[in-house]
Design an enzyme around this catalytic site. Sequence first.
Site, PDB file in Angstrom:
ATOM      1  N   GLN A 100       1.603   6.999  13.908  1.00  0.00           N
ATOM      2  CA  GLN A 100       0.886   7.474  12.838  1.00  0.00           C
ATOM      3  C   GLN A 100       0.505   9.523  12.923  1.00  0.00           C
ATOM      4  OE1 GLN A 100      -3.425   7.236  11.367  1.00  0.00           O
ATOM      5  NE2 GLN A 100      -2.316   6.553   9.179  1.00  0.00           N
ATOM      6  N   TYR A 181      -7.983  13.664   5.318  1.00  0.00           N
ATOM      7  CA  TYR A 181      -7.916  14.829   6.395  1.00  0.00           C
ATOM      8  C   TYR A 181      -6.764  15.482   6.261  1.00  0.00           C
ATOM      9  CZ  TYR A 181      -9.996  11.291   9.528  1.00  0.00           C
ATOM     10  OH  TYR A 181     -11.019  10.403   9.997  1.00  0.00           O
ATOM     11  N   GLY A 312      -6.903  -4.124   9.445  1.00  0.00           N
ATOM     12  CA  GLY A 312      -7.550  -3.591  10.480  1.00  0.00           C
ATOM     13  C   GLY A 312      -8.471  -3.714  11.335  1.00  0.00           C
TER      14      GLY A 312
HETATM   15  C1  LIG Z   1     -12.021   1.272  13.901  1.00  0.00           C
HETATM   16  C2  LIG Z   1     -11.113   1.732  12.804  1.00  0.00           C
HETATM   17  C3  LIG Z   1     -10.341   3.067  13.275  1.00  0.00           C
HETATM   18  C4  LIG Z   1      -9.401   3.514  11.918  1.00  0.00           C
HETATM   19  N1  LIG Z   1      -8.956   4.922  12.170  1.00  0.00           N
HETATM   20  C5  LIG Z   1      -7.749   4.937  10.940  1.00  0.00           C
HETATM   21  C6  LIG Z   1      -6.415   5.652  11.475  1.00  0.00           C
HETATM   22  O1  LIG Z   1      -6.550   6.147  12.597  1.00  0.00           O
HETATM   23  N2  LIG Z   1      -6.054   6.484  10.882  1.00  0.00           N
HETATM   24  C7  LIG Z   1      -5.754   5.262   9.408  1.00  0.00           C
HETATM   25  O2  LIG Z   1      -5.126   5.861   9.054  1.00  0.00           O
HETATM   26  N3  LIG Z   1      -7.085   4.343   9.466  1.00  0.00           N
HETATM   27  C8  LIG Z   1      -8.156   4.394  10.151  1.00  0.00           C
HETATM   28  N4  LIG Z   1      -9.351   3.591   9.428  1.00  0.00           N
HETATM   29  C9  LIG Z   1      -8.618   2.518   8.468  1.00  0.00           C
HETATM   30  C10 LIG Z   1      -7.458   1.128   8.566  1.00  0.00           C
HETATM   31  O3  LIG Z   1      -6.278   1.759   8.447  1.00  0.00           O
HETATM   32  C11 LIG Z   1      -7.683   0.678   7.736  1.00  0.00           C
HETATM   33  O4  LIG Z   1      -7.016   0.754   7.000  1.00  0.00           O
HETATM   34  C12 LIG Z   1      -9.289  -0.249   7.163  1.00  0.00           C
HETATM   35  O5  LIG Z   1      -9.642  -0.660   8.437  1.00  0.00           O
HETATM   36  C13 LIG Z   1      -8.952  -0.924   6.611  1.00  0.00           C
HETATM   37  O6  LIG Z   1      -8.560  -2.320   6.589  1.00  0.00           O
HETATM   38  P1  LIG Z   1      -9.433  -3.373   6.932  1.00  0.00           P
HETATM   39  O7  LIG Z   1     -10.149  -3.873   5.488  1.00  0.00           O
HETATM   40  O8  LIG Z   1      -8.053  -4.401   7.235  1.00  0.00           O
HETATM   41  O9  LIG Z   1     -10.156  -3.232   8.133  1.00  0.00           O
HETATM   42  C14 LIG Z   1      -9.352   2.985  10.638  1.00  0.00           C
HETATM   43  C15 LIG Z   1     -10.709   1.643  10.534  1.00  0.00           C
HETATM   44  C16 LIG Z   1     -11.089   1.694  11.639  1.00  0.00           C
HETATM   45  C17 LIG Z   1     -11.742   0.150  11.080  1.00  0.00           C
END
Ligand SMILES: Cc1cc2nc3c(=O)[nH]c(=O)nc-3n(C[C@H](O)[C@H](O)[C@H](O)COP(=O)(O)O)c2cc1C
Length: 359
Positions: A100, A181, A312
């Site tokens: 990414q 971003y 995530g």
């Molecule tokens: C610790 C953490 C770091 C994240 N870093 C990014 C990232 O670098 N890029 C991004 O697109 N989303 C990032 N996200 C968002 C996740 O990609 C995802 O969209 C979000 O956690 C929702 O999915 P979930 O409910 O299954 O956790 C991050 C989420 C978490 C929890």
Amino acid sequence: MSGIDLFSPGQLGDISVRNRIIMAPMTRNRATFEGVPTEMAVDYYSQRSSAGLIISEGTAPCAIGIGYIRTPAIETAEQMAAWHRITAAVHARGGRISLQLMHVGRIGHVANRVLQQPPIAPSAIRAAGQIYTDSGMQEFPVPRALQSSEIAGVIADFAAATHRAIAAGFDGVQLHGASGYLPMQFLSTGSNHRTDSYGGNLNNRLRFVIETLEAMIEAAGSAGRISLKISPAMPFNDIQDDDPVATYTALVKAVSPMRLGFLQVLRSDPLPNIFEILRPLYQGAFAAGGGFTRESGNEALRRGTADYIVYGKLFVSNPDLPQRFAAAAPLAPWDAATFYAGGAKGYVDYPPLSSGPGR
Ligand SMILES: Cc1cc2nc3c(=O)[nH]c(=O)nc-3n(C[C@H](O)[C@H](O)[C@H](O)COP(=O)(O)O)c2cc1C
């Protein structure tokens, strides 16, 4: 009803995947200060290689794209070599991994990166809020507005980084167009007050993302290796848009004919029905994320709301999430305190199911 579930194999553009379970990109702040992933990251990603596709943590295409402390880039030979070790380890286990590309724009701080230049953005509008640095929380700075003549260079940074990512063994490259971003700063009315062809009306606000995707496709040699992540109406990082449904409807219609590997949509509270709005507008593979469980993921695939489901936080604490889903096994809870904490704890020490309790 589609007959597809989380364990159906699939095709994400050029990438064949063994299941419909995608690991979400997650920043973990465990690279070096210079943006080089460490050996621990090799373990972290290979532990999770049973995902149909892993999407890496957000990775800067160039030094000024780094916003957070100890987050990686893919610019130098040392960074590329480190990423190569990661892609090789995932491939050795039969996994697939995309990088990414995340350029933070105004969501950064000079204290968090080697390059001592102020953050750049579409307009000189600071985001409300603070960012972690090793010397304490700091206000987000007022970014420097990009000159019209500089924008082609920023797009070229994404293209060059895409080229390096493919050379480092990644199966694909994702443009991070979400979470407030740089690309989302161009898309959104609150952060883009430009008067040139990259701001003003809706078509102009879309231009940066479209041109960046086109440049990434050319650099990768195939649209089927490129994907886009969006998060319509997500308020994170003080991002605001006057009419997100209009913005993202237009964006998805413009991106649909590009034949990307897939479009990834993160659902946020303000627009709970965003999948239903955007899915009919997109002709390629559609990946949905945001709070999915095994049951709700299978349900979304069965109903045709999405073709792939992105997980995530569950992948943080369950490195073998697909096996656990297959066995309907209990899921380990994640510890949010160690998401960004550095070190092995909460990173590479969540045990797989097969090792039994207490390891
Ligand atoms: C610790 C953490 C770091 C994240 N870093 C990014 C990232 O670098 N890029 C991004 O697109 N989303 C990032 N996200 C968002 C996740 O990609 C995802 O969209 C979000 O956690 C929702 O999915 P979930 O409910 O299954 O956790 C991050 C989420 C978490 C929890």
